[in-house]
Design a protein around this motif. Structure first.
Motif, mmCIF file in Angstrom:
data_model
loop_
_atom_site.group_PDB
_atom_site.id
_atom_site.type_symbol
_atom_site.label_atom_id
_atom_site.label_comp_id
_atom_site.label_asym_id
_atom_site.label_seq_id
_atom_site.Cartn_x
_atom_site.Cartn_y
_atom_site.Cartn_z
ATOM 1 N N ASP A 1 0.856 -1.182 0.000
ATOM 2 C CA ASP A 1 0.000 0.000 0.000
ATOM 3 C C ASP A 1 0.898 1.240 0.000
ATOM 4 O O ASP A 1 2.131 1.137 0.099
ATOM 5 C CB ASP A 1 -0.975 -0.018 1.180
ATOM 6 C CG ASP A 1 -0.312 0.000 2.551
ATOM 7 O OD1 ASP A 1 0.882 0.367 2.674
ATOM 8 O OD2 ASP A 1 -1.002 -0.335 3.530
ATOM 9 N N ASP A 2 0.293 2.401 -0.140
ATOM 10 C CA ASP A 2 1.078 3.632 -0.237
ATOM 11 C C ASP A 2 1.938 3.888 0.995
ATOM 12 O O ASP A 2 3.057 4.387 0.877
ATOM 13 C CB ASP A 2 0.175 4.840 -0.517
ATOM 14 C CG ASP A 2 -0.347 4.863 -1.944
ATOM 15 O OD1 ASP A 2 0.171 4.104 -2.805
ATOM 16 O OD2 ASP A 2 -1.284 5.645 -2.208
ATOM 17 N N ARG B 1 3.097 1.073 -10.626
ATOM 18 C CA ARG B 1 2.817 1.154 -9.186
ATOM 19 C C ARG B 1 3.328 2.464 -8.616
ATOM 20 O O ARG B 1 2.655 3.126 -7.824
ATOM 21 C CB ARG B 1 3.443 -0.036 -8.445
ATOM 22 C CG ARG B 1 3.243 0.031 -6.933
ATOM 23 C CD ARG B 1 1.752 -0.031 -6.580
ATOM 24 N NE ARG B 1 1.474 0.236 -5.195
ATOM 25 C CZ ARG B 1 1.081 1.427 -4.705
ATOM 26 N NH1 ARG B 1 0.943 2.491 -5.502
ATOM 27 N NH2 ARG B 1 0.822 1.568 -3.424
ATOM 28 N N ARG C 1 3.820 5.228 -10.268
ATOM 29 C CA ARG C 1 2.991 6.304 -10.815
ATOM 30 C C ARG C 1 1.709 6.454 -9.984
ATOM 31 O O ARG C 1 1.308 7.572 -9.656
ATOM 32 C CB ARG C 1 2.671 6.033 -12.289
ATOM 33 C CG ARG C 1 1.901 7.163 -12.925
ATOM 34 C CD ARG C 1 1.591 6.856 -14.388
ATOM 35 N NE ARG C 1 0.789 7.899 -14.953
ATOM 36 C CZ ARG C 1 1.186 8.746 -15.885
ATOM 37 N NH1 ARG C 1 2.394 8.659 -16.376
ATOM 38 N NH2 ARG C 1 0.382 9.673 -16.328
ATOM 39 N N ARG C 2 1.090 5.321 -9.631
ATOM 40 C CA ARG C 2 -0.105 5.401 -8.770
ATOM 41 C C ARG C 2 0.241 6.009 -7.415
ATOM 42 O O ARG C 2 -0.537 6.795 -6.862
ATOM 43 C CB ARG C 2 -0.729 4.013 -8.589
ATOM 44 C CG ARG C 2 -1.454 3.513 -9.815
ATOM 45 C CD ARG C 2 -2.292 2.265 -9.563
ATOM 46 N NE ARG C 2 -1.599 1.185 -8.878
ATOM 47 C CZ ARG C 2 -0.846 0.264 -9.473
ATOM 48 N NH1 ARG C 2 -0.662 0.303 -10.776
ATOM 49 N NH2 ARG C 2 -0.293 -0.695 -8.753
ATOM 50 N N PHE C 3 1.403 5.656 -6.872
ATOM 51 C CA PHE C 3 1.842 6.234 -5.598
ATOM 52 C C PHE C 3 1.987 7.748 -5.714
ATOM 53 O O PHE C 3 1.466 8.491 -4.879
ATOM 54 C CB PHE C 3 3.167 5.593 -5.165
ATOM 55 C CG PHE C 3 3.781 6.251 -3.964
ATOM 56 C CD1 PHE C 3 3.276 6.017 -2.694
ATOM 57 C CD2 PHE C 3 4.852 7.114 -4.101
ATOM 58 C CE1 PHE C 3 3.836 6.640 -1.574
ATOM 59 C CE2 PHE C 3 5.420 7.737 -3.002
ATOM 60 C CZ PHE C 3 4.913 7.496 -1.738
ATOM 61 N N TYR C 4 2.675 8.216 -6.741
ATOM 62 C CA TYR C 4 2.892 9.662 -6.885
ATOM 63 C C TYR C 4 1.623 10.398 -7.290
ATOM 64 O O TYR C 4 1.506 11.592 -7.010
ATOM 65 C CB TYR C 4 4.046 9.945 -7.857
ATOM 66 C CG TYR C 4 5.373 9.498 -7.293
ATOM 67 C CD1 TYR C 4 5.805 9.957 -6.052
ATOM 68 C CD2 TYR C 4 6.178 8.608 -7.975
ATOM 69 C CE1 TYR C 4 7.004 9.536 -5.510
ATOM 70 C CE2 TYR C 4 7.390 8.179 -7.443
ATOM 71 C CZ TYR C 4 7.794 8.644 -6.205
ATOM 72 O OH TYR C 4 8.983 8.230 -5.668
ATOM 73 N N ALA C 5 0.681 9.711 -7.892
ATOM 74 C CA ALA C 5 -0.609 10.330 -8.210
ATOM 75 C C ALA C 5 -1.486 10.451 -6.965
ATOM 76 O O ALA C 5 -2.235 11.412 -6.818
ATOM 77 C CB ALA C 5 -1.346 9.513 -9.276
ATOM 78 N N GLY C 6 -1.355 9.485 -6.060
ATOM 79 C CA GLY C 6 -2.263 9.420 -4.913
ATOM 80 C C GLY C 6 -1.741 9.998 -3.624
ATOM 81 O O GLY C 6 -2.458 10.008 -2.616
ATOM 82 N N THR C 7 -0.498 10.444 -3.616
ATOM 83 C CA THR C 7 0.089 11.012 -2.403
ATOM 84 C C THR C 7 0.666 12.391 -2.716
ATOM 85 O O THR C 7 1.013 12.682 -3.856
ATOM 86 C CB THR C 7 1.215 10.113 -1.845
ATOM 87 O OG1 THR C 7 2.274 10.036 -2.790
ATOM 88 C CG2 THR C 7 0.697 8.720 -1.509
ATOM 89 N N ASP C 8 0.757 13.208 -1.687
ATOM 90 C CA ASP C 8 1.295 14.558 -1.864
ATOM 91 C C ASP C 8 2.519 14.841 -1.003
ATOM 92 O O ASP C 8 3.112 15.910 -1.111
ATOM 93 C CB ASP C 8 0.220 15.599 -1.513
ATOM 94 C CG ASP C 8 -0.941 15.593 -2.482
ATOM 95 O OD1 ASP C 8 -0.746 15.195 -3.650
ATOM 96 O OD2 ASP C 8 -2.048 15.978 -2.070
ATOM 97 N N ARG D 1 2.569 16.991 -11.941
ATOM 98 C CA ARG D 1 2.064 16.977 -10.555
ATOM 99 C C ARG D 1 2.717 18.100 -9.754
ATOM 100 O O ARG D 1 2.060 18.782 -8.965
ATOM 101 C CB ARG D 1 2.363 15.630 -9.880
ATOM 102 C CG ARG D 1 1.468 14.508 -10.295
ATOM 103 C CD ARG D 1 0.141 14.499 -9.542
ATOM 104 N NE ARG D 1 0.346 14.055 -8.170
ATOM 105 C CZ ARG D 1 -0.187 14.670 -7.103
ATOM 106 N NH1 ARG D 1 -0.950 15.724 -7.223
ATOM 107 N NH2 ARG D 1 0.033 14.205 -5.894
#
Length: 159
Positions: free
Chosen positions: A34-35, A88, A90-97, A136
């Motif tokens: 998970d993140d 994976r 990319r999803r992490f960097y898209a979903g976290t700040d 981003r």
């Protein structure tokens, strides 16, 4: 049972899905992080995005040899593993700040990702990931320091 040629190339075996990293994890295990685990675990990125230089952040991390790089480039399964790791992250960097600040360890990870993808997959895939993280950053008011941005740009060209 004797070791096969892929077993002699541990990074290649890991990316192809048949090997384990230094902590005994398969690529599928890391892709399932998970993140919070992606953020908190620091010894997987060198396996997912190997480079021919030793990691200063994780002593003992694998170093990509020319033979392993060639094997990864020649093996569709290993290239697909690299692309799955890229998706994976990319999803992490898209979903976290949390990485969208002046200084963060993720900036080094992004540099590593860009260089590894450029060398082992394609310059176009590295450029697409760069455009994504740069976008981003821009959309968040450009908090990432100029030095990190320069490293990211240099990783695209191998400089």
């Amino acid at each position: 049972m004797s070791a096969g040629p892929i077993d002699a190339l541990p990074i290649h075996a890991f990316l192809a899905g048949s090997g384990r990293d230094g902590a005994g994890r398969r690529l599928a295990d890391i892709l399932a992080f998970d993140d919070a685990r992606i953020e908190g675990v620091h010894d997987f990125i060198q396996w997912c995005f190997p480079l021919p230089e030793a990691s200063r952040a994780v002593p003992g991390a694998p170093v990509l040899t020319a033979a392993e790089a060639a094997a990864i480039r020649a093996d569709p399964a290993a290239r697909e593993g690299l692309r799955a790791a890229l998706a994976r992250m990319r999803r992490f960097y898209a979903g976290t700040d949390g990485w969208l600040r002046p200084h963060d360890h993720n900036h080094l990870r992004i540099t590593r990702i860009l260089a590894a993808v450029r060398d082992l997959a394609s310059p176009e895939e590295a450029a697409a990931f760069h455009a994504f993280v740069a976008g981003r950053n821009a959309a968040s008011g450009a908090p990432v320091n100029p030095g990190s941005l320069r490293y990211w740009q240099a990783a695209l060209s191998g400089g």
